[in-house]
Design a protein around this motif. Structure first.
Motif, PDB file in Angstrom:
ATOM      1  N   ASP A 185       0.836   4.021  -2.810  1.00  0.00           N
ATOM      2  CA  ASP A 185       0.544   5.418  -2.468  1.00  0.00           C
ATOM      3  C   ASP A 185       1.633   6.344  -3.003  1.00  0.00           C
ATOM      4  O   ASP A 185       1.343   7.402  -3.565  1.00  0.00           O
ATOM      5  CB  ASP A 185       0.412   5.600  -0.952  1.00  0.00           C
ATOM      6  N   ASP A 186       2.889   5.955  -2.823  1.00  0.00           N
ATOM      7  CA  ASP A 186       4.003   6.763  -3.332  1.00  0.00           C
ATOM      8  C   ASP A 186       3.977   6.834  -4.853  1.00  0.00           C
ATOM      9  O   ASP A 186       4.292   7.868  -5.441  1.00  0.00           O
ATOM     10  CB  ASP A 186       5.349   6.187  -2.879  1.00  0.00           C
ATOM     11  N   GLU A 221       1.128   9.314  -5.986  1.00  0.00           N
ATOM     12  CA  GLU A 221       1.351  10.736  -5.669  1.00  0.00           C
ATOM     13  C   GLU A 221       2.264  11.417  -6.627  1.00  0.00           C
ATOM     14  O   GLU A 221       2.910  11.140  -7.432  1.00  0.00           O
ATOM     15  CB  GLU A 221       1.911  10.880  -4.256  1.00  0.00           C
ATOM     16  N   GLU A 259       0.831  -1.210   0.000  1.00  0.00           N
ATOM     17  CA  GLU A 259       0.000   0.000   0.000  1.00  0.00           C
ATOM     18  C   GLU A 259       0.863   1.256   0.000  1.00  0.00           C
ATOM     19  O   GLU A 259       0.587   2.206  -0.743  1.00  0.00           O
ATOM     20  CB  GLU A 259      -0.925   0.014   1.219  1.00  0.00           C
TER      21      GLU A 259
END
Length: 111
Positions: free
Chosen positions: A107-108, A111, A103
Motif C-alpha cells: 500500500d505504501d 501511494e 499489504e
C-alpha cells in the motif's frame, strides 16, 4: 491470455515485488519478524520433531531374518515429506501478521 501466460505474468510481478523488498531492506525485516514469530509459536520445534520422526521411521526396517536394514533418506525426500506438513503448521496468527505487513508495504509503495 493462457493459464501459463497468467502464471508467467504473476511470477514477474512477484519477482519485482521481491526485488523491491530486498533493495529497500524490508525483506530482511519481514523475514526476521517471521522467524521470530515461528520460534515463539514453537513451529521450529514441531517441524524438527516431524523430520526426526520421519527419519526414524524410514531409517530402519525389519528384515526377513529378524535383523534391521537401514536406509538413508535423501534431503530431497525428507523435504518432500516435511514441507507440506510444516506449511500446515504455520499458525494462522503468524500468517495473518505477515500478510498484513506485506499489504501495508505494498500500500505504501503504491501511494
Amino acid at each position: 491470455m493462457t493459464r501459463d501466460g497468467d502464471n508467467s505474468e504473476l511470477n514477474q510481478i512477484k519477482s519485482k515485488i521481491q526485488e523491491h523488498l530486498v533493495s529497500s531492506g524490508n525483506y530482511e525485516l519481514i523475514s526476521k519478524q517471521l522467524k521470530l514469530q515461528l520460534i515463539e509459536s514453537g513451529w521450529y520445534d514441531k517441524v524438527a520433531q516431524i523430520a526426526m520422526d520421519e527419519l526414524n521411521n524410514s531409517s530402519s526396517k525389519d528384515t526377513k531374518d529378524g535383523g534391521r536394514a537401514y536406509t538413508t533418506k535423501s534431503l530431497s525426500d525428507l523435504y518432500t515429506v516435511v514441507k507440506p506438513k510444516a506449511e500446515g503448521l504455520v499458525p494462522n496468527e503468524v500468517r495473518e501478521n505477515m500478510l498484513k505487513r506485506i499489504e501495508l508495504y505494498l500500500d505504501d509503495l503504491i501511494e
